[in-house]
Design a protein around this motif. Structure first.
Motif, PDB file in Angstrom:
ATOM      1  N   ARG A  46      10.726   2.445   0.404  1.00 62.05           N
ATOM      2  CA  ARG A  46       9.854   2.574  -0.765  1.00 62.05           C
ATOM      3  C   ARG A  46       8.575   3.344  -0.437  1.00 62.05           C
ATOM      4  NH1 ARG A  46       9.967  -3.381  -3.484  1.00 62.05           N
ATOM      5  NH2 ARG A  46       9.094  -2.224  -5.248  1.00 62.05           N
ATOM      6  N   TYR A  47       8.533   3.956   0.731  1.00 59.21           N
ATOM      7  CA  TYR A  47       7.406   4.809   1.141  1.00 59.21           C
ATOM      8  C   TYR A  47       6.065   4.088   1.010  1.00 59.21           C
ATOM      9  CZ  TYR A  47      11.049   8.336   0.595  1.00 59.21           C
ATOM     10  OH  TYR A  47      12.223   9.029   0.695  1.00 59.21           O
ATOM     11  N   ARG A  48       5.986   2.971   1.694  1.00 57.65           N
ATOM     12  CA  ARG A  48       4.763   2.196   1.614  1.00 57.65           C
ATOM     13  C   ARG A  48       4.642   1.272   2.824  1.00 57.65           C
ATOM     14  NH1 ARG A  48       5.820  -2.571  -2.934  1.00 57.65           N
ATOM     15  NH2 ARG A  48       7.430  -3.697  -1.741  1.00 57.65           N
ATOM     16  N   ASP A  49       3.406   0.836   3.086  1.00 56.53           N
ATOM     17  CA  ASP A  49       3.137  -0.240   4.030  1.00 56.53           C
ATOM     18  C   ASP A  49       2.930  -1.521   3.219  1.00 56.53           C
ATOM     19  OD1 ASP A  49       3.187   1.636   6.038  1.00 56.53           O
ATOM     20  OD2 ASP A  49       1.008   1.873   6.090  1.00 56.53           O
ATOM     21  N   VAL A  50       3.237  -2.659   3.835  1.00 56.26           N
ATOM     22  CA  VAL A  50       2.963  -3.928   3.177  1.00 56.26           C
ATOM     23  C   VAL A  50       2.223  -4.833   4.144  1.00 56.26           C
ATOM     24  CG1 VAL A  50       4.928  -3.803   1.612  1.00 56.26           C
ATOM     25  CG2 VAL A  50       5.197  -4.914   3.837  1.00 56.26           C
ATOM     26  N   VAL A  73       0.866  -1.182   0.000  1.00 52.60           N
ATOM     27  CA  VAL A  73       0.000   0.000   0.000  1.00 52.60           C
ATOM     28  C   VAL A  73       0.903   1.232   0.000  1.00 52.60           C
ATOM     29  CG1 VAL A  73      -1.812   1.269   1.208  1.00 52.60           C
ATOM     30  CG2 VAL A  73      -1.791  -1.229   1.277  1.00 52.60           C
ATOM     31  N   PRO A  74       1.215   1.799  -1.162  1.00 52.47           N
ATOM     32  CA  PRO A  74       2.075   2.987  -1.221  1.00 52.47           C
ATOM     33  C   PRO A  74       1.419   4.191  -0.548  1.00 52.47           C
ATOM     34  CG  PRO A  74       1.932   1.904  -3.362  1.00 52.47           C
ATOM     35  CD  PRO A  74       0.878   1.289  -2.500  1.00 52.47           C
ATOM     36  N   ARG A  93      -6.371  -0.197   2.606  1.00 52.79           N
ATOM     37  CA  ARG A  93      -5.764  -1.169   3.516  1.00 52.79           C
ATOM     38  C   ARG A  93      -6.601  -2.452   3.581  1.00 52.79           C
ATOM     39  NH1 ARG A  93      -1.703   1.221   6.498  1.00 52.79           N
ATOM     40  NH2 ARG A  93      -1.808   3.494   6.726  1.00 52.79           N
ATOM     41  N   GLN A  94      -7.913  -2.299   3.778  1.00 55.14           N
ATOM     42  CA  GLN A  94      -8.780  -3.465   3.882  1.00 55.14           C
ATOM     43  C   GLN A  94      -8.751  -4.294   2.602  1.00 55.14           C
ATOM     44  OE1 GLN A  94      -9.517  -0.304   4.643  1.00 55.14           O
ATOM     45  NE2 GLN A  94     -11.173  -0.162   6.178  1.00 55.14           N
ATOM     46  N   ASN A  95      -8.765  -3.618   1.456  1.00 53.97           N
ATOM     47  CA  ASN A  95      -8.759  -4.342   0.188  1.00 53.97           C
ATOM     48  C   ASN A  95      -7.445  -5.081  -0.028  1.00 53.97           C
ATOM     49  OD1 ASN A  95     -11.331  -3.494  -0.438  1.00 53.97           O
ATOM     50  ND2 ASN A  95     -10.666  -1.747  -1.657  1.00 53.97           N
ATOM     51  N   ALA A  96      -6.350  -4.492   0.448  1.00 57.31           N
ATOM     52  CA  ALA A  96      -5.060  -5.155   0.300  1.00 57.31           C
ATOM     53  C   ALA A  96      -5.032  -6.465   1.076  1.00 57.31           C
ATOM     54  CB  ALA A  96      -3.940  -4.223   0.782  1.00 57.31           C
ATOM     55  N   VAL A  97      -5.503  -6.437   2.320  1.00 60.58           N
ATOM     56  CA  VAL A  97      -5.517  -7.653   3.137  1.00 60.58           C
ATOM     57  C   VAL A  97      -6.494  -8.675   2.557  1.00 60.58           C
ATOM     58  CG1 VAL A  97      -6.039  -8.600   5.411  1.00 60.58           C
ATOM     59  CG2 VAL A  97      -4.823  -6.432   5.216  1.00 60.58           C
ATOM     60  N   LYS A  98      -7.660  -8.199   2.130  1.00 56.43           N
ATOM     61  CA  LYS A  98      -8.662  -9.112   1.573  1.00 56.43           C
ATOM     62  C   LYS A  98      -8.145  -9.760   0.301  1.00 56.43           C
ATOM     63  CE  LYS A  98     -13.485  -9.319   0.068  1.00 56.43           C
ATOM     64  NZ  LYS A  98     -14.747  -8.560  -0.134  1.00 56.43           N
ATOM     65  N   THR A 148      -1.257 -19.687  10.430  1.00 60.75           N
ATOM     66  CA  THR A 148      -1.828 -18.744   9.466  1.00 60.75           C
ATOM     67  C   THR A 148      -1.736 -17.365  10.084  1.00 60.75           C
ATOM     68  OG1 THR A 148      -3.390 -20.367   8.588  1.00 60.75           O
ATOM     69  CG2 THR A 148      -3.850 -18.064   8.133  1.00 60.75           C
ATOM     70  N   ARG A 149      -1.175 -16.430   9.361  1.00 60.99           N
ATOM     71  CA  ARG A 149      -1.019 -15.115   9.971  1.00 60.99           C
ATOM     72  C   ARG A 149      -1.109 -14.009   8.927  1.00 60.99           C
ATOM     73  NH1 ARG A 149       4.864 -14.198   9.737  1.00 60.99           N
ATOM     74  NH2 ARG A 149       5.847 -16.133   9.032  1.00 60.99           N
ATOM     75  N   VAL A 150      -1.618 -12.914   9.379  1.00 60.56           N
ATOM     76  CA  VAL A 150      -1.608 -11.684   8.611  1.00 60.56           C
ATOM     77  C   VAL A 150      -0.661 -10.737   9.322  1.00 60.56           C
ATOM     78  CG1 VAL A 150      -2.949  -9.742   7.758  1.00 60.56           C
ATOM     79  CG2 VAL A 150      -3.981 -12.016   7.846  1.00 60.56           C
ATOM     80  N   ALA A 151       0.442 -10.459   8.677  1.00 58.06           N
ATOM     81  CA  ALA A 151       1.410  -9.534   9.268  1.00 58.06           C
ATOM     82  C   ALA A 151       0.981  -8.116   8.922  1.00 58.06           C
ATOM     83  CB  ALA A 151       2.814  -9.831   8.747  1.00 58.06           C
ATOM     84  N   GLY A 152       0.219  -7.501   9.801  1.00 55.54           N
ATOM     85  CA  GLY A 152      -0.345  -6.189   9.537  1.00 55.54           C
ATOM     86  C   GLY A 152       0.674  -5.082   9.699  1.00 55.54           C
ATOM     87  N   TRP A 153       0.669  -4.236   8.754  1.00 55.15           N
ATOM     88  CA  TRP A 153       1.479  -3.032   8.786  1.00 55.15           C
ATOM     89  C   TRP A 153       2.956  -3.306   9.015  1.00 55.15           C
ATOM     90  CZ3 TRP A 153       4.455   0.412  11.738  1.00 55.15           C
ATOM     91  CH2 TRP A 153       4.623   1.669  11.168  1.00 55.15           C
ATOM     92  N   LEU A 154       3.595  -3.785   7.978  1.00 50.81           N
ATOM     93  CA  LEU A 154       5.050  -3.825   7.939  1.00 50.81           C
ATOM     94  C   LEU A 154       5.507  -2.618   7.137  1.00 50.81           C
ATOM     95  CD1 LEU A 154       5.566  -7.611   7.113  1.00 50.81           C
ATOM     96  CD2 LEU A 154       5.683  -6.509   9.344  1.00 50.81           C
ATOM     97  N   ARG A 155       6.262  -1.751   7.755  1.00 51.61           N
ATOM     98  CA  ARG A 155       6.649  -0.512   7.102  1.00 51.61           C
ATOM     99  C   ARG A 155       7.859  -0.723   6.206  1.00 51.61           C
ATOM    100  NH1 ARG A 155       4.584   3.831   4.889  1.00 51.61           N
ATOM    101  NH2 ARG A 155       6.112   5.519   4.706  1.00 51.61           N
ATOM    102  N   ASP A 156       7.719  -0.386   4.924  1.00 54.09           N
ATOM    103  CA  ASP A 156       8.804  -0.416   3.957  1.00 54.09           C
ATOM    104  C   ASP A 156       9.210   1.032   3.711  1.00 54.09           C
ATOM    105  OD1 ASP A 156      10.558  -0.788   1.894  1.00 54.09           O
ATOM    106  OD2 ASP A 156       9.151  -1.773   0.534  1.00 54.09           O
ATOM    107  N   ALA A 157      10.049   1.544   4.614  1.00 55.28           N
ATOM    108  CA  ALA A 157      10.371   2.973   4.598  1.00 55.28           C
ATOM    109  C   ALA A 157      11.135   3.382   3.347  1.00 55.28           C
ATOM    110  CB  ALA A 157      11.173   3.331   5.848  1.00 55.28           C
TER     111      ALA A 157
END
Length: 308
Positions: free
Chosen positions: A279-283, A90-91, A105-110, A268-277
């Motif tokens: 590249r100025y985005r969350d993953v 999510v840039p 954000r919700q659409n990315a996880v879904k 099973t896990r969703v790693a929420g909000w990993l910051r990719d500083a």
């Protein structure tokens, strides 16, 4: 008299009531291969020798002697977890510029979660629809295809059911078929005639079909997938082929309990909000750590190519 036009008094914005997105309505893989949680990425599970448990060895006990001694053999089978995953970025620029109906954000996880589930569905479907995975199978053709009115699906299904029962000593409880098989089977003259006194409106339901064979669950695989690479026109296919499967699926995984197969799940896990500083985005990472295994090849019977 001059009047403004409707376009001059309104600036188009995104609707907030609806948006259009596509995904499969449901997946059935976990209803065929139940989930078994584990704490190690690799291990062994025991298999008790079937022949020992079905052997009739009880004998009369003579005075001064003891009963007939018996035993049983075991073997083991390994599993190895594979980590299946997808990453949805999510840039910052997209997040800040998105209109309110686009829940970035919700659409990315879904999207990532559905992608992982779709992959599981395909893996299990491939295992179910591979004749070599099962002790017993049949393939239909010509006038025996269920898409032909001259065929006899009732007899074919009874044969499948009886074969499983005679191999594992218990009645199978699950039918699995692709949607294209159900499309033909629900209108086959043989099925319609046998269910005509219990069907409302002339078209049987999957549950009524299961009741005809005293099989508790009928699962219809209707999920599709796109086999084309990103950026080119989609090429859509059914995940579940034109096959029909009858088998035993345990209601509750347990020791000394047979079942056609399992999904062995480590995590099973969703790693929420990993910051990719950089590249100025969350993953958002969605990872499903599993191994899908056929654990009782004799607990399933596959009818391949049931319809055209």
């Amino acid at each position: 008299m001059a009047q403004p036009t409707s376009r001059q008094v309104h600036v188009d914005t995104a609707m907030t009531q609806i948006s259009i997105a596509y995904s499969n309505a449901n997946y059935i893989s976990q209803q065929i291969f139940p989930i078994v949680p584990v704490t190690k990425e690799s291990d062994q599970y025991y298999i008790f020798t079937k022949a020992d448990w079905f052997r009739d060895e009880a004998k009369p006990v003579a005075p001064g002697t003891g009963p007939q001694e018996i035993g049983y053999g075991t073997s083991t089978c390994p599993y190895t977890i594979i980590h299946w995953g997808l990453r949805a970025p999510v840039p910052d620029q997209i997040l800040k510029n998105a209109d309110s109906p686009v829940r970035v954000r919700q659409n990315a996880v879904k999207r990532a979660t559905d992608g992982v589930e779709l992959a599981t569905e395909r893996r299990v479907a491939t295992m179910i629809q591979t004749a070599g995975n099962w002790t017993s199978s049949a393939s239909l053709s010509g006038v025996n295809l269920w898409s032909a009115d001259t065929s006899n699906p009732f007899s074919d299904i009874i044969t499948a059911k009886a074969t499983v029962r005679d191999l594992i000593g218990r009645e199978p409880n699950t039918i699995v078929m692709g949607a294209q098989v159900w499309d033909q089977l629900q209108k086959h003259p043989d099925m319609v005639d046998r269910l005509k006194y219990t069907v409302t409106g002339g078209v049987p339901t999957p549950q009524q079909l299961g009741g005809l064979f005293m099989l508790g669950r009928v699962l219809i695989g209707a999920a599709i997938y796109n086999s084309a690479n990103e950026g080119v026109a989609g090429s859509y296919s059914s995940i579940w082929a034109k096959d029909f499967w009858v088998g035993y699926v345990t209601p509750t995984p347990a020791l000394e309990e047979p079942s056609a197969g399992y999904i062995i799940r480590y995590d099973t896990r969703v790693a929420g909000w990993l910051r990719d500083a950089l590249r100025y985005r969350d993953v958002y990472d969605v990872i499903d750590s599993t191994d899908e295994v056929v654990t009782a090849a004799d607990a399933g019977y596959l009818i391949e190519d049931a319809v055209v």
